[in-house]
Design an enzyme around this catalytic site. Sequence first.
Site, PDB file in Angstrom:
ATOM      1  N   GLN A  76       0.916  -1.119  -0.096  1.00  0.00           N
ATOM      2  CA  GLN A  76      -0.162  -0.010   0.025  1.00  0.00           C
ATOM      3  C   GLN A  76       0.931   1.343  -0.068  1.00  0.00           C
ATOM      4  O   GLN A  76       1.841   1.307   0.950  1.00  0.00           O
ATOM      5  CB  GLN A  76      -0.860  -0.144   1.085  1.00  0.00           C
ATOM      6  CG  GLN A  76      -1.815   1.238   1.143  1.00  0.00           C
ATOM      7  CD  GLN A  76      -2.579   1.274   2.500  1.00  0.00           C
ATOM      8  OE1 GLN A  76      -3.255  -0.037   2.783  1.00  0.00           O
ATOM      9  NE2 GLN A  76      -3.018   2.607   3.168  1.00  0.00           N
ATOM     10  N   GLY A  77       0.645   2.108  -0.995  1.00  0.00           N
ATOM     11  CA  GLY A  77       1.372   3.277  -0.769  1.00  0.00           C
ATOM     12  C   GLY A  77       0.597   4.591  -0.696  1.00  0.00           C
ATOM     13  O   GLY A  77      -0.545   4.373   0.258  1.00  0.00           O
ATOM     14  N   GLU A  79      -1.146   6.402  -2.260  1.00  0.00           N
ATOM     15  CA  GLU A  79      -2.393   6.695  -3.206  1.00  0.00           C
ATOM     16  C   GLU A  79      -3.183   5.621  -3.652  1.00  0.00           C
ATOM     17  O   GLU A  79      -4.215   5.589  -3.843  1.00  0.00           O
ATOM     18  CB  GLU A  79      -1.632   7.359  -4.707  1.00  0.00           C
ATOM     19  CG  GLU A  79      -1.018   8.620  -4.855  1.00  0.00           C
ATOM     20  CD  GLU A  79      -1.909   9.927  -4.649  1.00  0.00           C
ATOM     21  OE1 GLU A  79      -3.164   9.518  -4.545  1.00  0.00           O
ATOM     22  OE2 GLU A  79      -1.503  10.791  -3.892  1.00  0.00           O
ATOM     23  N   LYS A  96      -4.377  -2.119  -9.261  1.00  0.00           N
ATOM     24  CA  LYS A  96      -4.049  -0.948  -8.501  1.00  0.00           C
ATOM     25  C   LYS A  96      -5.522   0.013  -8.230  1.00  0.00           C
ATOM     26  O   LYS A  96      -5.822   0.573  -9.080  1.00  0.00           O
ATOM     27  CB  LYS A  96      -3.021  -0.302  -9.119  1.00  0.00           C
ATOM     28  CG  LYS A  96      -2.568   1.144  -8.389  1.00  0.00           C
ATOM     29  CD  LYS A  96      -1.413   1.807  -9.329  1.00  0.00           C
ATOM     30  CE  LYS A  96      -0.992   3.221  -8.777  1.00  0.00           C
ATOM     31  NZ  LYS A  96      -0.120   3.875  -9.475  1.00  0.00           N
ATOM     32  N   ASP A 216       7.206  10.922 -11.651  1.00  0.00           N
ATOM     33  CA  ASP A 216       7.680  10.456 -10.387  1.00  0.00           C
ATOM     34  C   ASP A 216       8.970   9.480 -10.620  1.00  0.00           C
ATOM     35  O   ASP A 216       8.622   8.144 -10.153  1.00  0.00           O
ATOM     36  CB  ASP A 216       6.525   9.729  -9.710  1.00  0.00           C
ATOM     37  CG  ASP A 216       6.673   9.098  -8.163  1.00  0.00           C
ATOM     38  OD1 ASP A 216       7.869   9.928  -7.739  1.00  0.00           O
ATOM     39  OD2 ASP A 216       6.161   8.394  -7.609  1.00  0.00           O
TER      40      ASP A 216
END
Length: 305
Positions: A76-77, A79, A96, A216
């Site tokens: 889990q990030g 976003e 995702k 990114d």
Amino acid sequence: FCWLAFLDNVAGWPVCPRRCAHRAAPPHLVPGGRLLACSQRGAGRMPAPGAPAAAAEACEQPPGVRSVEGASLLCQGAEARVWSLPAYLGRRAIAKQRFVKRYRLPALDTKLTQRRLVGEARGLCKARKLGVATPAVYAVDTQEATLYIEFVAGVTVKAFLQRSLEAAPAADAGAGSAAAYANGAGLPDASARAGVLKAVGEAVAALHDGDLVHGDLTTSNMLVRQADGRIVMIDFGLASNSSLSEDKAVDLYVLERAVSAAHPEHPDAFETILAAYKAASKQWCPTLNRFADVRARGRKRAMIG
């Protein structure tokens, strides 16, 4: 004070059927003034204390993802959550799903989520057209804010560079190519490390020559593919189309900062990437000239604070 009781008994608004807990903040409302159910807003809300295990699992796991048998959470990030799907459309895949940001206004959150979801899918497809390896896009679920993409077997460039430090004392014990390391055979040697860094520079050059800015660029968003050792770019959530040398220079600056922060043991890593970028790009001159200005601004900002 219980917001659920207030909404259910006083205001008369429909409450989430799974009774998700809204403890510290007011409930999530849409512009029409109705509380959205978990199945409409995706995952991320914790079940109320004492809720059945099935309800807890239903609230925690995204509705679109839990319908796939064997789905498991990988990470889990900030976003999104990333799920591994062993049998999506008959093949292994990655899901995702972007979750709700409760600190945002609901309308703004929905707009940003949809924009980044669709933008990521478009970025992945455009990068493939430009000759950059990316996961294939299987499906885009705008209702659940979920992107279904190809599973790529391999390791991140970050892990590759970190493990390459162990190859020097183990040079006689199986250090070898990038593809061999991605397959679990030995450790990457110096030539493999240089090859991976060169491939990163060439991939970024191909993106920029096609007026695609990643947004990114970090070594965590690049994979060394197990099959052939090729660089696979991922996470295009902040990607944008731009022909401005300023945007491309900022992209390079983000990569420089990420490499220097994550890999201080490789002080020449970014210079190797930049040299490969210059050799592969047809528009390197204005971009690198602007990059020198961006780099100077960044250092001045860091110095002043």
